[in-house]
Design a protein around this motif. Sequence first.
Motif, short mmCIF file in Angstrom:
data_model
loop_
_atom_site.label_atom_id
_atom_site.label_comp_id
_atom_site.label_asym_id
_atom_site.label_seq_id
_atom_site.Cartn_x
_atom_site.Cartn_y
_atom_site.Cartn_z
N SER A 42 0.82 -1.22 0.00
CA SER A 42 0.00 0.00 0.00
C SER A 42 0.84 1.26 0.00
CB SER A 42 -0.97 0.02 1.19
OG SER A 42 -0.28 -0.03 2.40
N ARG A 43 2.05 1.19 0.55
CA ARG A 43 2.89 2.40 0.59
C ARG A 43 4.35 2.00 0.46
NH1 ARG A 43 0.45 7.14 3.11
NH2 ARG A 43 2.55 7.94 2.98
N GLU A 44 5.09 2.90 -0.20
CA GLU A 44 6.54 2.78 -0.21
C GLU A 44 7.07 4.18 0.02
OE1 GLU A 44 6.18 0.29 -4.18
OE2 GLU A 44 8.27 0.31 -3.49
N ASP A 45 7.58 4.42 1.19
CA ASP A 45 8.12 5.75 1.44
C ASP A 45 9.27 5.72 2.44
OD1 ASP A 45 4.86 6.75 2.81
OD2 ASP A 45 6.14 5.06 3.24
N LYS A 46 10.25 6.61 2.19
CA LYS A 46 11.39 6.80 3.08
C LYS A 46 12.10 5.49 3.39
CE LYS A 46 9.57 11.01 5.01
NZ LYS A 46 8.29 11.40 5.55
N GLY A 47 12.14 4.59 2.41
CA GLY A 47 12.86 3.34 2.61
C GLY A 47 12.06 2.26 3.31
N PHE A 48 10.79 2.55 3.60
CA PHE A 48 9.92 1.56 4.27
C PHE A 48 8.82 1.12 3.31
CE2 PHE A 48 11.52 4.42 7.58
CZ PHE A 48 12.07 3.50 8.47
#
Length: 164
Positions: free
Chosen positions: A21-27
């Motif tokens: 659902s999300r890919e942000d800041k390396g997570f």
Amino acid sequence: MEVVQSFTIDHTHLKPGIYISREDKGFTTYDLRITEPNKEPAMGPGAIHSLEHLMATWFRNSEVKDDVVYVGPMGCLTGMYIIMIGKYSVEDMRQLTIRCLEWILTQNEVPATRPEACGNYLLHDLPMCKWESKRYLDRLKNDFHCEYTKLEVKLDDGKVFADA
Ligand SMILES: [Zn+2]
């Protein structure tokens, strides 16, 4: 107010499976969709609470434990979130979750169900947790879904938001 990304997923066409659902800041955030929203009964609060304890215990003892940031329940009681450092493929997560669920089915108690270790230690239901785990396990093995259907949301400024 900005539209929260997960609210733009079309929950009326959502099948049980594992979705990014999300890919942000390396997570990377993985949505473990366990029941079909608004069509099947959601999990009972005791069942999903036990699932949280068991799933967190397994992932935090697994070979990927150093990358596990968070394992927790969805407020709608239809699934779990797992947040990982870096990016594992959906297939990697499917294999890990299958092993986790197989382990849960062998358990006879829920870890950390003491008042010192849990915010609501009486709210547990291992039999129903295992029932949900068994059904989800069958689905991950035999009827796997991993592609979200995006819902287009019109923002106040006329822009269309469809990126979930
Ligand atoms: Zn707890």
